[in-house]
Motif scaffolding. Structure first.
Motif, PDB file in Angstrom:
ATOM      1  N   PHE A  33      18.162  -4.485   7.148  1.00  8.02           N
ATOM      2  CA  PHE A  33      17.283  -5.657   7.254  1.00  8.02           C
ATOM      3  C   PHE A  33      15.878  -5.340   7.757  1.00  8.02           C
ATOM      4  O   PHE A  33      14.985  -6.182   7.677  1.00  8.02           O
ATOM      5  N   ALA A  34      15.655  -4.144   8.312  1.00  5.48           N
ATOM      6  CA  ALA A  34      14.298  -3.774   8.748  1.00  5.48           C
ATOM      7  C   ALA A  34      13.821  -2.532   7.997  1.00  5.48           C
ATOM      8  O   ALA A  34      12.683  -2.495   7.515  1.00  5.48           O
ATOM      9  N   GLY A  35      14.673  -1.514   7.882  1.00  8.42           N
ATOM     10  CA  GLY A  35      14.252  -0.257   7.256  1.00  8.42           C
ATOM     11  C   GLY A  35      13.933  -0.407   5.777  1.00  8.42           C
ATOM     12  O   GLY A  35      12.815  -0.075   5.340  1.00  8.42           O
ATOM     13  N   ILE A  36      14.888  -0.924   5.011  1.00  7.27           N
ATOM     14  CA  ILE A  36      14.692  -0.994   3.556  1.00  7.27           C
ATOM     15  C   ILE A  36      13.587  -1.986   3.170  1.00  7.27           C
ATOM     16  O   ILE A  36      12.721  -1.636   2.353  1.00  7.27           O
ATOM     17  N   PRO A  37      13.523  -3.195   3.757  1.00  9.85           N
ATOM     18  CA  PRO A  37      12.397  -4.080   3.414  1.00  9.85           C
ATOM     19  C   PRO A  37      11.026  -3.478   3.756  1.00  9.85           C
ATOM     20  O   PRO A  37      10.075  -3.611   2.978  1.00  9.85           O
ATOM     21  N   SER A  38      10.923  -2.814   4.900  1.00  9.49           N
ATOM     22  CA  SER A  38       9.615  -2.231   5.249  1.00  9.49           C
ATOM     23  C   SER A  38       9.289  -1.045   4.344  1.00  9.49           C
ATOM     24  O   SER A  38       8.115  -0.789   4.047  1.00  9.49           O
ATOM     25  N   LEU A  39      10.324  -0.339   3.876  1.00 13.15           N
ATOM     26  CA  LEU A  39      10.096   0.734   2.891  1.00 13.15           C
ATOM     27  C   LEU A  39       9.503   0.158   1.606  1.00 13.15           C
ATOM     28  O   LEU A  39       8.563   0.722   1.029  1.00 13.15           O
ATOM     29  N   ILE A  40      10.027  -0.993   1.179  1.00  7.26           N
ATOM     30  CA  ILE A  40       9.523  -1.638  -0.045  1.00  7.26           C
ATOM     31  C   ILE A  40       8.067  -2.074   0.151  1.00  7.26           C
ATOM     32  O   ILE A  40       7.224  -1.869  -0.724  1.00  7.26           O
ATOM     33  N   VAL A  41       7.770  -2.659   1.317  1.00  4.89           N
ATOM     34  CA  VAL A  41       6.380  -3.080   1.604  1.00  4.89           C
ATOM     35  C   VAL A  41       5.461  -1.861   1.603  1.00  4.89           C
ATOM     36  O   VAL A  41       4.384  -1.868   0.991  1.00  4.89           O
ATOM     37  N   MET A  42       5.889  -0.789   2.295  1.00  2.00           N
ATOM     38  CA  MET A  42       5.068   0.430   2.389  1.00  2.00           C
ATOM     39  C   MET A  42       4.802   1.011   0.995  1.00  2.00           C
ATOM     40  O   MET A  42       3.666   1.320   0.642  1.00  2.00           O
ATOM     41  N   ARG A  43       5.853   1.119   0.181  1.00  2.00           N
ATOM     42  CA  ARG A  43       5.707   1.751  -1.142  1.00  2.00           C
ATOM     43  C   ARG A  43       4.913   0.868  -2.099  1.00  2.00           C
ATOM     44  O   ARG A  43       4.094   1.355  -2.872  1.00  2.00           O
ATOM     45  N   GLY A  44       5.163  -0.461  -2.037  1.00  2.00           N
ATOM     46  CA  GLY A  44       4.415  -1.382  -2.889  1.00  2.00           C
ATOM     47  C   GLY A  44       2.935  -1.379  -2.554  1.00  2.00           C
ATOM     48  O   GLY A  44       2.069  -1.333  -3.450  1.00  2.00           O
ATOM     49  N   ALA A  45       2.615  -1.393  -1.269  1.00  2.00           N
ATOM     50  CA  ALA A  45       1.216  -1.375  -0.842  1.00  2.00           C
ATOM     51  C   ALA A  45       0.568  -0.032  -1.179  1.00  2.00           C
ATOM     52  O   ALA A  45      -0.628   0.027  -1.474  1.00  2.00           O
ATOM     53  N   ALA A  46       1.369   1.042  -1.157  1.00  2.00           N
ATOM     54  CA  ALA A  46       0.831   2.357  -1.539  1.00  2.00           C
ATOM     55  C   ALA A  46       0.390   2.342  -2.997  1.00  2.00           C
ATOM     56  O   ALA A  46      -0.689   2.842  -3.347  1.00  2.00           O
ATOM     57  N   ALA A  47       1.220   1.747  -3.853  1.00  2.00           N
ATOM     58  CA  ALA A  47       0.862   1.662  -5.278  1.00  2.00           C
ATOM     59  C   ALA A  47      -0.387   0.797  -5.468  1.00  2.00           C
ATOM     60  O   ALA A  47      -1.252   1.097  -6.298  1.00  2.00           O
ATOM     61  N   TRP A  48      -0.482  -0.270  -4.672  1.00  2.00           N
ATOM     62  CA  TRP A  48      -1.619  -1.193  -4.760  1.00  2.00           C
ATOM     63  C   TRP A  48      -2.917  -0.466  -4.388  1.00  2.00           C
ATOM     64  O   TRP A  48      -3.910  -0.504  -5.137  1.00  2.00           O
ATOM     65  N   ILE A  49      -2.906   0.219  -3.264  1.00  2.00           N
ATOM     66  CA  ILE A  49      -4.148   0.881  -2.829  1.00  2.00           C
ATOM     67  C   ILE A  49      -4.458   2.082  -3.722  1.00  2.00           C
ATOM     68  O   ILE A  49      -5.628   2.397  -3.973  1.00  2.00           O
TER      69      ILE A  49
END
Lengths: 155, 137
Positions: A60-76
């Motif tokens: 509930f914390a690790g996997i969702p934050s991984l998705i946010v981190m990776r998605g934002a990485a693709a965005w930037i």
């Protein structure tokens, strides 16, 4: 002495989401690792709540934050026009994010299986707990390297 | 890796450690349901305290060092002063949380309040926003 570099304002939001996601991800993995260590060192009564908490932290914390981190990485990455760049630091980032995603999923599943086993057999062996714990240690080490790569950007 | 890279790496790594301390505090809060039930998770309190001390001191020391080292930044820039104020707020909340969980673990006091957790997380989030946007820089 070093000269400051100003980046365009439109890069700031994806950068914030990328860094915040990475920080929460690392914090979640550290907490899960600590819970698993305490579980391995605990007597029977404490083992289940600790392993179950490690499982829930990763899920509930690790996997969702991984998705946010990776998605934002693709965005930037798209904003900076780095999609076709072959830099070492980007390679380390990809390897950590995607290899780390696989490891965190395996660690989560193992922690879940370990918590089920401990609940039904509190005196049983804790091999899955130990493997999950080892994976969280590998993840923490990988994230320390990734932070180095993202901040120093070796070519 | 030059000196700037080294300082920046240590500054950012310390920020990651500080956030790990914050997540540890939330883990103890959630694990004890706000202090309403006993949980072995409070045994993380010493680790959380250590992470908090290392992270907060590292962020401050390497951050000020960077502000002095980088041409174009000054310690008295508005965004740097704002960061120091936010750091002090986070430090107060974090120290109070750490002591609170140690006392709760020993059965000497109730668990720290939700407000303290929110103050710590909010100040760290504002610090991160300040570091990225650098208003006025």
């Amino acid at each position: 002495m070093s000269l400051l570099v100003i980046r365009p304002d439109e890069w700031n939001l994806p950068l914030l989401l990328h860094v915040a996601g990475a920080m929460v991800l690392t914090g979640a993995v550290v907490v899960a690792a600590a819970a698993l260590v305490l579980s391995v060192r605990s007597d029977n009564d404490d083992r289940y709540p600790l392993v179950h908490f490690a499982f829930r932290t990763l899920l509930f914390a690790g996997i969702p934050s991984l998705i946010v981190m990776r998605g934002a990485a693709a965005w930037i990455e798209s904003k900076e026009g780095l999609e076709n760049t072959d830099s070492a630091w980007l390679g380390i980032g990809y390897a950590t994010a995607e290899g780390g995603a696989l490891l965190i999923i395996i660690a989560t599943i193992l922690a879940w299986l370990a918590s089920r086993r401990i609940r039904t057999n509190p005196d049983g062996p804790s091999m899955m707990t130990r493997i999950s714990m080892a994976l969280t240690f590998v993840l923490i080490a990988a994230y320390v390297v990734a932070v180095w790569a993202m901040t120093t950007k070796p070519s | 890796m030059d000196w700037y890279d080294t300082l920046l790496y240590l500054h950012v790594l310390a920020a990651f450690i500080l956030v790990a301390a914050n997540v540890t505090a939330w883990a103890m809060y959630v694990g004890t349901a706000g202090g309403s039930r006993p949980s072995p998770l409070v045994r993380m309190a010493p680790m959380g305290g250590l992470l908090g001390v290392v992270g907060s001191l590292g962020v401050l020391i390497f951050g000020i060092w960077l502000a002095i080292y980088v041409k174009g930044y000054e310690v008295w820039d508005g965004w740097v002063l704002a960061a120091i104020v936010l750091w002090a707020i986070a430090g107060y909340a974090g120290t109070t949380l750490g002591r609170g969980y140690e006392a709760f673990r020993a059965g000497e006091a109730p668990a720290p309040s939700l407000a303290l957790h929110l103050i710590l997380s909010g100040s760290i989030l504002l610090l991160l926003i300040d570091m990225i946007w650098k208003p006025g820089a």
